[in-house]
Scaffold this motif. Sequence first.
Motif, PDB file in Angstrom:
ATOM      1  N   LYS A 107      49.682  26.165  47.200  1.00 14.99           N
ATOM      2  CA  LYS A 107      49.289  27.306  48.034  1.00 14.99           C
ATOM      3  C   LYS A 107      50.289  27.488  49.175  1.00 14.99           C
ATOM      4  CE  LYS A 107      44.548  27.477  46.649  1.00 14.99           C
ATOM      5  NZ  LYS A 107      44.430  28.496  45.625  1.00 14.99           N
ATOM      6  N   ALA A 122      46.819  36.785  54.284  1.00 18.74           N
ATOM      7  CA  ALA A 122      46.207  36.304  55.530  1.00 18.74           C
ATOM      8  C   ALA A 122      47.186  35.418  56.294  1.00 18.74           C
ATOM      9  CB  ALA A 122      44.938  35.519  55.196  1.00 18.74           C
ATOM     10  N   VAL A 147      38.955  29.227  56.841  1.00 18.22           N
ATOM     11  CA  VAL A 147      39.311  29.040  55.426  1.00 18.22           C
ATOM     12  C   VAL A 147      40.293  27.875  55.326  1.00 18.22           C
ATOM     13  CG1 VAL A 147      40.282  30.129  53.374  1.00 18.22           C
ATOM     14  CG2 VAL A 147      39.024  31.518  55.042  1.00 18.22           C
ATOM     15  N   LYS A 149      42.323  25.352  52.565  1.00 15.15           N
ATOM     16  CA  LYS A 149      42.672  25.258  51.145  1.00 15.15           C
ATOM     17  C   LYS A 149      43.514  24.021  50.873  1.00 15.15           C
ATOM     18  CE  LYS A 149      42.618  30.243  50.452  1.00 15.15           C
ATOM     19  NZ  LYS A 149      43.310  31.434  49.951  1.00 15.15           N
ATOM     20  N   GLY A 156      39.803  24.596  40.860  1.00 15.45           N
ATOM     21  CA  GLY A 156      39.019  25.692  41.421  1.00 15.45           C
ATOM     22  C   GLY A 156      38.082  25.284  42.557  1.00 15.45           C
ATOM     23  N   VAL A 159      38.936  25.141  47.847  1.00 14.34           N
ATOM     24  CA  VAL A 159      38.852  26.073  48.974  1.00 14.34           C
ATOM     25  C   VAL A 159      37.520  25.883  49.694  1.00 14.34           C
ATOM     26  CG1 VAL A 159      38.806  28.508  49.658  1.00 14.34           C
ATOM     27  CG2 VAL A 159      40.322  27.758  47.814  1.00 14.34           C
ATOM     28  N   ILE A 161      35.143  27.295  52.918  1.00 13.81           N
ATOM     29  CA  ILE A 161      34.952  28.341  53.920  1.00 13.81           C
ATOM     30  C   ILE A 161      33.835  27.867  54.832  1.00 13.81           C
ATOM     31  CG2 ILE A 161      34.347  30.767  54.299  1.00 13.81           C
ATOM     32  CD1 ILE A 161      35.800  31.376  51.695  1.00 13.81           C
ATOM     33  N   GLU A 190      43.777  29.127  56.889  1.00 15.68           N
ATOM     34  CA  GLU A 190      44.001  30.560  56.748  1.00 15.68           C
ATOM     35  C   GLU A 190      43.031  31.394  57.554  1.00 15.68           C
ATOM     36  OE1 GLU A 190      45.411  31.240  52.361  1.00 15.68           O
ATOM     37  OE2 GLU A 190      43.942  32.774  52.862  1.00 15.68           O
ATOM     38  N   GLU A 191      43.505  32.513  58.000  1.00 13.94           N
ATOM     39  CA  GLU A 191      42.659  33.534  58.615  1.00 13.94           C
ATOM     40  C   GLU A 191      41.683  34.052  57.550  1.00 13.94           C
ATOM     41  OE1 GLU A 191      43.693  38.169  59.931  1.00 13.94           O
ATOM     42  OE2 GLU A 191      45.105  36.943  58.804  1.00 13.94           O
ATOM     43  N   PHE A 192      40.437  34.276  57.928  1.00  6.00           N
ATOM     44  CA  PHE A 192      39.446  34.802  56.989  1.00  6.00           C
ATOM     45  C   PHE A 192      39.588  36.318  56.897  1.00  6.00           C
ATOM     46  CE2 PHE A 192      35.306  36.654  55.977  1.00  6.00           C
ATOM     47  CZ  PHE A 192      34.934  35.914  54.863  1.00  6.00           C
ATOM     48  N   LEU A 193      39.655  36.821  55.687  1.00  7.86           N
ATOM     49  CA  LEU A 193      39.723  38.270  55.477  1.00  7.86           C
ATOM     50  C   LEU A 193      38.382  38.744  54.931  1.00  7.86           C
ATOM     51  CD1 LEU A 193      43.244  38.558  53.807  1.00  7.86           C
ATOM     52  CD2 LEU A 193      42.646  39.018  56.187  1.00  7.86           C
ATOM     53  N   GLU A 197      36.751  41.747  46.599  1.00  5.15           N
ATOM     54  CA  GLU A 197      37.855  41.181  45.813  1.00  5.15           C
ATOM     55  C   GLU A 197      37.996  41.827  44.443  1.00  5.15           C
ATOM     56  OE1 GLU A 197      38.024  36.757  45.873  1.00  5.15           O
ATOM     57  OE2 GLU A 197      36.482  36.983  47.415  1.00  5.15           O
ATOM     58  N   LYS A 219      32.041  35.017  40.898  1.00  7.68           N
ATOM     59  CA  LYS A 219      32.329  33.577  40.923  1.00  7.68           C
ATOM     60  C   LYS A 219      31.129  32.701  41.247  1.00  7.68           C
ATOM     61  CE  LYS A 219      37.272  33.362  41.856  1.00  7.68           C
ATOM     62  NZ  LYS A 219      37.906  34.426  42.626  1.00  7.68           N
ATOM     63  N   ILE A 287      45.006  37.067  48.147  1.00  6.81           N
ATOM     64  CA  ILE A 287      44.248  35.844  48.456  1.00  6.81           C
ATOM     65  C   ILE A 287      44.920  34.662  47.757  1.00  6.81           C
ATOM     66  CG2 ILE A 287      42.100  34.633  47.892  1.00  6.81           C
ATOM     67  CD1 ILE A 287      41.397  36.453  49.999  1.00  6.81           C
ATOM     68  N   GLU A 288      45.335  34.890  46.521  1.00  2.00           N
ATOM     69  CA  GLU A 288      45.991  33.817  45.777  1.00  2.00           C
ATOM     70  C   GLU A 288      46.739  34.395  44.580  1.00  2.00           C
ATOM     71  OE1 GLU A 288      43.348  31.191  43.678  1.00  2.00           O
ATOM     72  OE2 GLU A 288      42.199  32.831  42.843  1.00  2.00           O
TER      73      GLU A 288
HETATM   74  P1  AMP Z   1      40.047  30.333  45.073  1.00  2.00           P
HETATM   75  O1  AMP Z   1      39.315  29.087  44.612  1.00  2.00           O
HETATM   76  O2  AMP Z   1      41.432  30.079  45.512  1.00  2.00           O
HETATM   77  O3  AMP Z   1      39.868  31.462  44.083  1.00  2.00           O
HETATM   78  O4  AMP Z   1      39.282  30.819  46.377  1.00  2.00           O
HETATM   79  C1  AMP Z   1      37.918  30.881  46.337  1.00  2.00           C
HETATM   80  C2  AMP Z   1      37.429  32.059  47.077  1.00  2.00           C
HETATM   81  O5  AMP Z   1      37.579  31.852  48.475  1.00  2.00           O
HETATM   82  C3  AMP Z   1      38.154  33.363  46.834  1.00  2.00           C
HETATM   83  O6  AMP Z   1      37.772  33.988  45.665  1.00  2.00           O
HETATM   84  C4  AMP Z   1      37.711  34.142  48.048  1.00  2.00           C
HETATM   85  O7  AMP Z   1      36.391  34.638  47.836  1.00  2.00           O
HETATM   86  C5  AMP Z   1      37.646  33.102  49.113  1.00  2.00           C
HETATM   87  N1  AMP Z   1      38.821  33.164  49.981  1.00  2.00           N
HETATM   88  C6  AMP Z   1      39.989  32.533  49.828  1.00  2.00           C
HETATM   89  N2  AMP Z   1      40.839  32.837  50.830  1.00  2.00           N
HETATM   90  C7  AMP Z   1      40.189  33.670  51.654  1.00  2.00           C
HETATM   91  C8  AMP Z   1      40.525  34.336  52.879  1.00  2.00           C
HETATM   92  N3  AMP Z   1      41.704  34.176  53.477  1.00  2.00           N
HETATM   93  N4  AMP Z   1      39.600  35.153  53.416  1.00  2.00           N
HETATM   94  C9  AMP Z   1      38.390  35.313  52.839  1.00  2.00           C
HETATM   95  N5  AMP Z   1      38.011  34.709  51.713  1.00  2.00           N
HETATM   96  C10 AMP Z   1      38.897  33.885  51.113  1.00  2.00           C
END
Ligand code: AMP
Length: 425
Positions: A107, A122, A147, A149, A156, A159, A161, A190-193, A197, A219, A287-288
């Motif tokens: 990441k 973010a 956030v 990571k 999976g 992450v 939050i 990370e900053e939360f957005l 999605e 998810k 986001i990714e």
């Molecule tokens: P991932 O496992 O990398 O898919 O991340 C899991 C979930 O975390 C994502 O699908 C988003 O819903 C949430 N997420 C990740 N990064 C952010 C962010 N910067 N701001 C808000 N939600 C995030």
Amino acid sequence: MNILIIGSGGREHAFAWKIRQSPKIDQLFIAPGNAGTSEIGTNIEIGVTDFPAIRNLVLNKHIGMVLVGPEVPLVEGIHDFFLADELLKDIPVIGPARQGAMLEGSKDFAKQFMIRHGIPTAAYFSVTKDNVEEGISFLRSLKAPYVLKADGLAAGKGVLIIDGLGEAEQSVRDMLDGMFGQASATVVIEEFLSGIECSVFAITDGKDYKILPVAKDYKRIGEGDTGLNTGGMGAISPVPFADEAFMKKVEERVIIPTVHGLQQDGIQYKGFIFFGLISVDSEPFVIEYNVRMGDPETEAVILRIKSDLVDLFEGVAQGNLSDRHIDIDPACAATVMLVAGGYPGEYKKGDVITDMDKTSGSILFHSGTRNKGNEIVTNGGRVIAVSSKGKDIEEALNLSYKNASTIKFNNKFFRSDLGFDLLKK
Ligand code: AMP
Ligand code: GLY
């Protein structure tokens, strides 16, 4: 041509189903595959990272192309393994080599890439044990929720939050202390957005790209997007808010700079790029990145691709993707994932699945199934992806739901609210 698909999930069954329809396919192999893929190709019981065994298979079966489904073999360098082998180097692998796969495998790498190429994402700060205090200062400068990571692959789960600052600070330290093993030796703060999605997919030969149908995946395990994260409980394509204006921004601000960025950085990339996006007031942010197709998004998206996938793959392999064409069905597609009770926590395997033959109008992509004698039994948390097309999302969903109810196995569960966030508008 003989083709080998690496992987064993619903995504790989969906690929197998689509590739089977190509006039260019002779024999189709899936390693290791599942009960669904065994009906349309030959399963070979080989692990997805057992590169020497894959090598033998490719040579023995005269495989002319390898499609890699999941990220782990890509991040572990399956493409590089082929390029370094005298007998394999001319056999195309659809999926990036190790350097490109870092977009998903690290990441921190992905964040640096996005900042370097001006791709909206973010704000972030990467920490290791060497700069924890700076990381904590950055964390304190952010607004809740926080956030965190794990830098590396964590199946999976990497992450977090978190609402409270104190808890977030402690979690940064716990992650660095090995909460996700080596994967969290570096932590991205990370900053939360806040937004909604969607999953955008492109395929590239390293120079040109084609955009695949956009999808939204669900998810969380619980209705209304509550409870634990899963691998994905269902998907819908297209996504109403990802309209032409939004997709134009995505192409100009995200897809083109990513493909150009890879070129500028000298990274040869042949395969899928999955942009996990969030729309913040109709502005796309990344986001990714993933370096493969999504699961369960593939099981929906594949129904909307009318063109020959093998032809697109040949364009990727030969570096002439710009000469190929992708034809997309304007119809809608919806996938409902049937899971084993308890998933994503503990669940049972080996339960007999029945009444699949009583369904109609949907396509059943197997996720976690295997053959046992004459029966098909569950073999994973996600069991069957029920995919349908319709003139609109409701019609596609209703058909999938009808068939989702027909199929039987012990403790079957599925979310019955897919689309709730898109349809009420
Ligand atoms: P991932 O496992 O990398 O898919 O991340 C899991 C979930 O975390 C994502 O699908 C988003 O819903 C949430 N997420 C990740 N990064 C952010 C962010 N910067 N701001 C808000 N939600 C995030
Ligand atoms: N459905 C999300 C993923 O494949 O990562």
